[in-house]
Design a protein around this motif. Sequence first.
Motif, short mmCIF file in Angstrom:
data_model
loop_
_atom_site.label_atom_id
_atom_site.label_comp_id
_atom_site.label_asym_id
_atom_site.label_seq_id
_atom_site.Cartn_x
_atom_site.Cartn_y
_atom_site.Cartn_z
N VAL A 19 0.84 -1.21 0.00
CA VAL A 19 0.00 0.00 0.00
C VAL A 19 0.87 1.25 0.00
O VAL A 19 0.58 2.23 -0.71
N ALA A 20 1.96 1.23 0.76
CA ALA A 20 2.87 2.38 0.79
C ALA A 20 3.45 2.64 -0.60
O ALA A 20 3.54 3.79 -1.04
N LEU A 21 3.83 1.57 -1.29
CA LEU A 21 4.38 1.73 -2.65
C LEU A 21 3.31 2.26 -3.60
O LEU A 21 3.60 3.13 -4.44
N LEU A 22 2.11 1.76 -3.49
CA LEU A 22 1.02 2.23 -4.34
C LEU A 22 0.71 3.70 -4.08
O LEU A 22 0.41 4.46 -5.00
N SER A 23 0.81 4.11 -2.83
CA SER A 23 0.46 5.49 -2.48
C SER A 23 1.46 6.50 -3.04
O SER A 23 1.12 7.67 -3.20
N ILE A 24 2.66 6.05 -3.35
CA ILE A 24 3.66 6.96 -3.94
C ILE A 24 3.86 6.66 -5.43
O ILE A 24 4.83 7.10 -6.03
N ASP A 26 4.82 4.03 -6.90
CA ASP A 26 6.01 3.25 -7.21
C ASP A 26 5.56 1.90 -7.76
O ASP A 26 4.46 1.44 -7.47
N GLY A 27 6.38 1.29 -8.58
CA GLY A 27 6.05 -0.02 -9.13
C GLY A 27 6.11 -1.08 -8.05
O GLY A 27 6.83 -0.95 -7.06
N ILE A 28 5.33 -2.14 -8.25
CA ILE A 28 5.32 -3.25 -7.31
C ILE A 28 6.16 -4.37 -7.90
O ILE A 28 5.83 -4.94 -8.93
N SER A 29 7.26 -4.64 -7.25
CA SER A 29 8.13 -5.74 -7.63
C SER A 29 8.72 -6.31 -6.35
O SER A 29 8.61 -5.71 -5.28
N ALA A 30 9.34 -7.47 -6.46
CA ALA A 30 9.97 -8.06 -5.28
C ALA A 30 11.02 -7.12 -4.71
O ALA A 30 11.12 -6.94 -3.50
N ASP A 31 11.75 -6.47 -5.59
CA ASP A 31 12.80 -5.55 -5.16
C ASP A 31 12.23 -4.33 -4.43
O ASP A 31 12.71 -3.94 -3.38
N SER A 32 11.18 -3.74 -4.99
CA SER A 32 10.61 -2.55 -4.36
C SER A 32 9.93 -2.90 -3.04
O SER A 32 10.01 -2.13 -2.07
N VAL A 33 9.27 -4.06 -2.97
CA VAL A 33 8.63 -4.47 -1.72
C VAL A 33 9.70 -4.74 -0.66
O VAL A 33 9.57 -4.32 0.49
N ALA A 34 10.77 -5.42 -1.05
CA ALA A 34 11.86 -5.68 -0.10
C ALA A 34 12.47 -4.37 0.39
O ALA A 34 12.74 -4.21 1.59
N ARG A 35 12.67 -3.43 -0.52
CA ARG A 35 13.22 -2.12 -0.14
C ARG A 35 12.29 -1.42 0.86
O ARG A 35 12.75 -0.87 1.88
N GLN A 36 10.99 -1.47 0.61
CA GLN A 36 10.02 -0.83 1.50
C GLN A 36 9.99 -1.52 2.86
O GLN A 36 9.94 -0.85 3.90
#
Length: 90
Positions: A19-24, A26-36
Amino acid sequence: MKNNDLKRLADVVLGEAVVALLSIDDGISADSVARQLRAMGSSETIKDRREAIALALGEVQTEFIQSREGLDAAVLALGALNGPSSSTKK
């Protein structure tokens, strides 16, 4: 905390990361979720949530590795089916 409760909380924090990634936007990927998740873990003060974040991060990283291995195998198999590539025309 019970193992089942920790797994449920890990699912919750994983959802929060998405949800945090979607709110900014940002793309949803394993890398972006891990970073978040790593960012969430670095500022988390509640021990149970830190443990849940670590569990969720481990799951994301494991899935990423497994899906990458599957993708690599599929690419290799496709290459074997197509035979050696020849890009020069006569």
